[in-house]
Scaffold this motif. Structure first.
Motif, PDB file in Angstrom:
ATOM      1  N   ARG A   1      -9.675   3.062  -3.163  1.00 36.86           N
ATOM      2  CA  ARG A   1      -9.228   4.426  -2.847  1.00 36.86           C
ATOM      3  C   ARG A   1     -10.169   5.486  -3.408  1.00 36.86           C
ATOM      4  NH1 ARG A   1      -3.295   5.475  -4.386  1.00 36.86           N
ATOM      5  NH2 ARG A   1      -3.686   4.101  -6.161  1.00 36.86           N
TER       6      ARG A   1
ATOM      7  N   GLU B   1      -6.954  -5.178   3.839  1.00 29.16           N
ATOM      8  CA  GLU B   1      -6.556  -4.272   2.762  1.00 29.16           C
ATOM      9  C   GLU B   1      -7.457  -3.041   2.732  1.00 29.16           C
ATOM     10  OE1 GLU B   1      -4.786  -7.108  -0.730  1.00 29.16           O
ATOM     11  OE2 GLU B   1      -6.887  -7.388  -0.202  1.00 29.16           O
TER      12      GLU B   1
ATOM     13  N   TYR C   1      -7.266  -2.035  -5.513  1.00 32.59           N
ATOM     14  CA  TYR C   1      -6.747  -0.968  -4.655  1.00 32.59           C
ATOM     15  C   TYR C   1      -7.185   0.403  -5.160  1.00 32.59           C
ATOM     16  CZ  TYR C   1      -3.673  -4.088  -1.972  1.00 32.59           C
ATOM     17  OH  TYR C   1      -3.176  -5.061  -1.141  1.00 32.59           O
TER      18      TYR C   1
ATOM     19  N   ILE D   1       0.815  -1.213   0.000  1.00 33.70           N
ATOM     20  CA  ILE D   1       0.000   0.000   0.000  1.00 33.70           C
ATOM     21  C   ILE D   1       0.850   1.263   0.000  1.00 33.70           C
ATOM     22  CG2 ILE D   1      -1.585   1.318   1.486  1.00 33.70           C
ATOM     23  CD1 ILE D   1      -2.928  -1.432   2.096  1.00 33.70           C
TER      24      ILE D   1
ATOM     25  N   LEU E   1      -6.377   0.911   3.530  1.00 41.22           N
ATOM     26  CA  LEU E   1      -6.613   1.955   2.529  1.00 41.22           C
ATOM     27  C   LEU E   1      -7.598   3.008   3.035  1.00 41.22           C
ATOM     28  CD1 LEU E   1      -6.727  -0.302  -0.647  1.00 41.22           C
ATOM     29  CD2 LEU E   1      -5.013   1.445  -0.146  1.00 41.22           C
TER      30      LEU E   1
END
Length: 367
Positions: free
Chosen positions: A252, A267, A248, A166, A271
């Protein structure tokens, strides 16, 4: 050195690839042979088998595919014996990897375990196998070091590799992401339904049932690399979209997420996206699991690490449209959302900083 790595799932492919990158930095002549996925393949070396041919979910599914699993174990042993690596690196995936650990150790090959099986949850007796056949155990959750110490097994807490993955992400433009993927101007609720076909179908049905109550948002499904794009088309319409291999980035750009239990729950938290954790297995598999799992109050890594409820978990019968709507509303705005975000900050502190892959590589080279 010649490294043989076995990762049997998508998360193992990610962590395995970052470990390979760190090993190459410290050992430029490194040779890799591995079971994993596309991310590990991108680091070079020889891909023996892809994880999509290895992953079977639940007790019934394992029984139904037992012949395939046993053939894979047989093939793996033959491949290791033929290629004789300097070190065998096992990434989670205990049902398979612990069998291979014993075989490799008896051949005189050094055995390193990276990312411990969740023995603290169930099958604690497997600690004996690790004590006998694993030379070095590297753990990524703070409480796992104490667990192994209690059982007389030396282990290294190397930090969590997700922090590495990350921290390397470049900044993202929400507007550009929406434009590139044909999304509208509405805020996004991300759906992470898992990576296996059976699991995804089951989870998407219940996740998408909340749509009538959230018409001011658009829903975007995170496609699993192990499933073809065509599989998701039956779920897509004007307000339900699909993005492949960009989980990802999707997270976001999202306001909140509905996430199937697993590594994805951590995860999502790292984030900084408020989430509701979802799980529903077959009645038989869940009943068996409930009897076997002990001393565990939560199913998500976020809550396990913090040892309290940070994110809401909806399990089995509690996973229904009414509860999903209620919990999703709470994390989209207001006090509950702020509390989750504050707890995420404490979570990151507890996991330590980046560098897990480098620390693990150092341990492996010493072995």
């Amino acid at each position: 050195m010649k490294y043989y790595i076995i990762a049997g799932e998508a998360s193992g492919d990610l962590h395995g690839s970052n470990l390979m990158k760190a090993l190459k930095h410290k050992d430029p002549q490194a040779e890799f042979r591995f079971w994993g996925g596309d991310l590990m393949k991108a680091q070079g070396g020889t891909l023996v088998k892809h994880y999509r041919d290895l992953a079977f979910m639940g007790f019934l599914e394992v029984v139904m595919n037992l012949r395939t699993i046993l053939n894979n174990i047989k093939f793996c042993k033959e491949d290791i014996q033929k290629n004789r690596p300097d070190v065998l690196i096992l990434v989670d995936y205990p049902g398979f990897n612990l069998r291979i650990a014993r075989f490799a150790k008896e051949l005189g090959i050094k055995v390193v375990y990276y990312i411990s099986p969740q023995l603290w949850a169930w099958k604690e007796g497997r600690v004996e196998i690790i004590r006998k056949y694993v030379d070095e155990m590297m753990v990524i959750l703070p409480f796992e070091e104490d667990f192994y110490r209690k059982h007389g097994v030396h282990s290294h807490f190397v930090g969590h590799p997700l922090l590495d993955a990350i921290s390397d992400l470049e900044e993202i433009s929400i507007e550009r992401f929406k434009s590139e993927h044909g999304l509208n101007e509405k805020e996004i609720i991300a759906l992470l339904p898992g990576s296996r076909e059976q699991e995804v179908e089951k989870m998407l049905e219940i996740m998408l049932s909340v749509r009538p109550q959230f018409q001011n948002y658009q829903f975007v499904i995170a496609g699993a690399p192990s499933l073809p794009k065509e599989f998701y088309q039956k779920y897509v319409d004007d307000n339900v979209h699909f993005v492949s291999n960009k989980t990802y980035d999707l997270l976001r750009c999202s306001k909140a997420a509905l996430v199937t239990s697993g590594t994805a729950t951590l995860e999502t938290a790292l984030l900084n996206i408020p989430e509701v954790v979802c799980y529903r297995g077959s009645k038989i598999s869940y009943a068996i699991a409930k009897r076997l799992v002990k001393n565990i109050n939560y199913i998500s890594l976020v809550n396990l690490i913090m040892d309290r409820e940070v994110v809401k978990e909806l399990i089995q019968n509690d996973l229904n449209t009414k509860n999903l709507v209620e919990e999703l509303n709470k994390i989209l705005s207001g006090e509950r959302r702020e509390q989750v975000l504050n707890d995420y900050h404490l979570l990151r502190e507890k996991l330590g900083g980046k560098g897990a892959s480098d620390h693990a590589a150092e341990v492996i080279l010493k072995v």
